[in-house]
Motif scaffolding. Structure first.
Motif, short mmCIF file in Angstrom:
data_model
loop_
_atom_site.label_atom_id
_atom_site.label_comp_id
_atom_site.label_asym_id
_atom_site.label_seq_id
_atom_site.Cartn_x
_atom_site.Cartn_y
_atom_site.Cartn_z
N GLN A 84 28.10 -14.57 -37.60
CA GLN A 84 27.84 -15.67 -38.53
C GLN A 84 27.29 -16.85 -37.72
O GLN A 84 27.70 -17.09 -36.58
CB GLN A 84 29.11 -16.07 -39.27
CG GLN A 84 29.66 -14.92 -40.12
CD GLN A 84 30.79 -15.38 -41.02
OE1 GLN A 84 30.57 -15.98 -42.06
NE2 GLN A 84 32.02 -15.09 -40.61
N VAL A 85 26.38 -17.59 -38.34
CA VAL A 85 25.63 -18.62 -37.61
C VAL A 85 25.67 -19.93 -38.38
O VAL A 85 25.59 -19.95 -39.61
CB VAL A 85 24.17 -18.18 -37.38
CG1 VAL A 85 23.40 -19.24 -36.57
CG2 VAL A 85 24.11 -16.83 -36.67
N SER A 86 25.78 -21.03 -37.65
CA SER A 86 25.63 -22.36 -38.24
C SER A 86 24.43 -23.04 -37.60
O SER A 86 24.10 -22.78 -36.44
CB SER A 86 26.88 -23.21 -38.02
OG SER A 86 27.04 -23.53 -36.65
N GLY A 102 12.45 -35.75 -49.85
CA GLY A 102 11.96 -34.72 -50.78
C GLY A 102 12.65 -33.38 -50.58
O GLY A 102 13.87 -33.32 -50.40
N PRO A 103 11.86 -32.30 -50.56
CA PRO A 103 12.45 -30.96 -50.39
C PRO A 103 12.59 -30.55 -48.93
O PRO A 103 12.68 -29.37 -48.61
CB PRO A 103 11.43 -30.06 -51.10
CG PRO A 103 10.12 -30.74 -50.86
CD PRO A 103 10.42 -32.23 -50.88
N ARG A 104 12.61 -31.55 -48.02
CA ARG A 104 12.63 -31.25 -46.59
C ARG A 104 13.82 -30.38 -46.19
O ARG A 104 13.69 -29.48 -45.37
CB ARG A 104 12.66 -32.57 -45.81
CG ARG A 104 12.79 -32.42 -44.31
CD ARG A 104 11.58 -31.77 -43.69
NE ARG A 104 11.81 -31.43 -42.30
CZ ARG A 104 11.09 -30.57 -41.61
NH1 ARG A 104 10.08 -29.94 -42.19
NH2 ARG A 104 11.35 -30.31 -40.36
N VAL A 105 14.99 -30.64 -46.76
CA VAL A 105 16.18 -29.86 -46.40
C VAL A 105 15.98 -28.39 -46.75
O VAL A 105 16.26 -27.50 -45.94
CB VAL A 105 17.42 -30.43 -47.12
CG1 VAL A 105 18.62 -29.49 -46.94
CG2 VAL A 105 17.76 -31.81 -46.57
N ARG A 106 15.49 -28.13 -47.94
CA ARG A 106 15.26 -26.73 -48.35
C ARG A 106 14.20 -26.08 -47.48
O ARG A 106 14.36 -24.93 -47.05
CB ARG A 106 14.85 -26.68 -49.82
CG ARG A 106 14.50 -25.27 -50.32
CD ARG A 106 14.31 -25.26 -51.83
NE ARG A 106 13.33 -26.23 -52.28
CZ ARG A 106 12.00 -26.01 -52.26
NH1 ARG A 106 11.52 -24.88 -51.78
NH2 ARG A 106 11.18 -26.93 -52.72
N HIS A 107 13.12 -26.79 -47.19
CA HIS A 107 12.06 -26.23 -46.35
C HIS A 107 12.55 -25.93 -44.94
O HIS A 107 12.22 -24.89 -44.36
CB HIS A 107 10.87 -27.19 -46.29
CG HIS A 107 10.14 -27.32 -47.59
ND1 HIS A 107 9.23 -28.32 -47.83
CD2 HIS A 107 10.18 -26.58 -48.72
CE1 HIS A 107 8.73 -28.18 -49.05
NE2 HIS A 107 9.31 -27.13 -49.62
N GLN A 108 13.35 -26.85 -44.38
CA GLN A 108 13.86 -26.62 -43.04
C GLN A 108 14.84 -25.45 -43.01
O GLN A 108 14.87 -24.68 -42.05
CB GLN A 108 14.55 -27.87 -42.49
CG GLN A 108 14.96 -27.77 -41.03
CD GLN A 108 13.79 -27.45 -40.11
OE1 GLN A 108 12.71 -28.01 -40.27
NE2 GLN A 108 13.99 -26.52 -39.18
N LEU A 109 15.65 -25.31 -44.06
CA LEU A 109 16.55 -24.16 -44.13
C LEU A 109 15.76 -22.86 -44.16
O LEU A 109 16.12 -21.88 -43.48
CB LEU A 109 17.45 -24.26 -45.36
CG LEU A 109 18.37 -23.05 -45.59
CD1 LEU A 109 19.33 -22.85 -44.43
CD2 LEU A 109 19.12 -23.18 -46.90
N GLU A 120 21.39 -15.95 -44.93
CA GLU A 120 22.27 -17.07 -45.23
C GLU A 120 22.82 -17.65 -43.94
O GLU A 120 22.87 -16.97 -42.90
CB GLU A 120 23.44 -16.66 -46.12
CG GLU A 120 24.42 -15.73 -45.44
CD GLU A 120 25.70 -15.50 -46.24
OE1 GLU A 120 25.68 -15.70 -47.46
OE2 GLU A 120 26.71 -15.10 -45.62
N LEU A 121 23.23 -18.91 -43.99
CA LEU A 121 23.95 -19.56 -42.90
C LEU A 121 25.41 -19.70 -43.29
O LEU A 121 25.73 -19.95 -44.46
CB LEU A 121 23.39 -20.95 -42.62
CG LEU A 121 22.04 -21.06 -41.90
CD1 LEU A 121 21.69 -22.54 -41.72
CD2 LEU A 121 22.05 -20.36 -40.56
N LEU A 151 23.39 -21.06 -54.52
CA LEU A 151 22.45 -19.93 -54.44
C LEU A 151 22.84 -18.92 -53.37
O LEU A 151 22.23 -17.85 -53.27
CB LEU A 151 21.04 -20.45 -54.16
CG LEU A 151 20.38 -21.28 -55.28
CD1 LEU A 151 19.05 -21.84 -54.81
CD2 LEU A 151 20.18 -20.41 -56.53
N GLY A 152 23.83 -19.25 -52.54
CA GLY A 152 24.27 -18.32 -51.51
C GLY A 152 23.44 -18.36 -50.24
O GLY A 152 23.60 -17.51 -49.37
N GLN A 153 22.57 -19.36 -50.09
CA GLN A 153 21.78 -19.47 -48.86
C GLN A 153 22.58 -20.12 -47.74
O GLN A 153 22.27 -19.94 -46.57
CB GLN A 153 20.49 -20.25 -49.13
CG GLN A 153 19.51 -19.48 -50.00
CD GLN A 153 18.21 -20.25 -50.20
OE1 GLN A 153 18.15 -21.20 -50.97
NE2 GLN A 153 17.18 -19.83 -49.49
#
Length: 355
Positions: A84-86, A102-109, A120-121, A151-153
């Protein structure tokens, strides 16, 4: 191999993590100015997988994503792994106006998951407290993180926390953000020589998170290698203070050596076992080195420490800390509005104003 008593811990709701993991936060991994031998670090990662290590803590800011890609390379080589990774968000801006815009968090994930070859993380940690002017990005970012969790990501939302050196201002900011974000996990640094942050009212970060069913990720458990036998770095410190601190460390570690053995591995066992016992809701992360270093971390653990051992260790570490860490000013300047304009009043940490 990882001792059988170190079973996965319930860190937060529905998330069980290996209590001892490895991390890419050492200077050889984290600094863009340092170009380490990737082959040695890959060997260390492979050794960790072979040992059955179940957790890796990395960050998108470590060598601009290169650390994530090296971790991903090893995970891809071992498709049946249970690692498992963080990772983190909040430092790398890219072409966006702000790391949280904006959507930076989602894009970086999405980029992080691609780097790691994962779906997933385990934990996604907000590393920076800068949410733009007036915290303009804070609300939208918290909403994005909760959606990603639904969403389980990501399994858990993380927040960087204070450590034993943090100012009262930093702790005050953490407590405010904790209330706004309601994280599942708090990331911090601690060791026998650097206690968990004192949040006031006689409560440290371990008790604070445990009371709220929040997990802890603890990095730097070896005090930058001092508890692994490395000479402490004290650049820029007055000569008399260097002498006092060096003497305190030397005398304290000599007491531990007399009780537990003179080898560096015996000291490693003391440092890691002590911290794992102190915070039962914590995952402790050692800095990732080459295969030999990783092997030492997990070969040295042996049996759990007994109550008498723990008492002796706490007394030794307390004596060292009293020399190394002078009392911290816990005064917080609180700004209030009165009829004659704004006034600033000092409020001692631990007062009713503490959240």
């Amino acid at each position: 191999m990882v001792p059988k008593d170190l079973t996965h811990r319930p860190v937060t709701r529905g998330l069980f993590l290996s209590p001892l993991g490895v991390g890419t936060g050492t200077s050889r991994w984290a600094s863009a100015a340092v170009q380490p031998d990737d082959a040695l670090l890959l060997d260390g990662l492979r050794r960790a997988v072979q040992f059955g290590v179940g957790f890796i803590d990395t960050a998108d800011s470590h060598r601009c994503g290169h650390a994530e890609r090296l971790v991903g390379k090893v995970l891809k080589e071992n498709p049946g792994h249970k690692m498992q990774v963080s990772s983190t968000v909040g430092r790398v801006r890219g072409s966006a106006p702000h790391p949280y815009a904006g959507p930076r968090v989602r894009h970086q994930l999405e980029q992080t998951l691609e780097n790691l070859y994962l779906d997933e993380l385990a934990v996604y940690t907000m590393e920076s407290y800068d949410f733009g002017n007036g915290d303009r990005y804070l609300g939208p970012v918290v909403e994005q993180m909760r959606v990603l969790r639904e969403l389980g990501q990501i399994r858990a939302i993380g927040l960087r926390g204070p450590d034993g050196r943090s100012s009262a201002r930093f702790i005050h900011r953490f407590l405010y953000l904790f209330d706004q974000i309601r994280p599942d996990v708090v990331w911090t640094q601690a060791s026998g020589l650097l206690p968990l942050a004192d949040l006031g009212d006689g409560e440290d970060l371990g008790a604070f998170t445990s009371r709220r069913s929040v997990g802890l990720l603890i990095a730097s458990p070896l005090a930058n290698g001092v508890l692994a036998g490395r000479r402490p770095r004290m650049e820029g410190m007055a000569a008399d203070r260097v002498e006092a601190q060096t003497s305190a460390i030397t005398q304290g570690l000599a007491v531990l050596s007399d009780r537990f053995g003179p080898s560096a591995d015996a000291l490693l066992r003391v440092a890691l076992r002590f911290l794992l016992h102190q915070a039962q809701n914590a995952v402790v992360v050692v800095g990732l080195g080459d295969a030999l270093q990783v092997g030492r971390y997990f070969d040295c653990l042996g049996r759990p420490l007994c109550p008498t051992d723990l008492t002796v260790i706490e007394e030794v570490f307390h004596r060292i800390r009293s020399t190394m860490n002078p009392p911290v000013d816990r005064t917080v300047c609180v700004e209030v509005t009165s009829r004659d304009g704004r006034s600033v009043f000092p409020v001692q940490q631990g007062s009713p104003l503490r959240r």
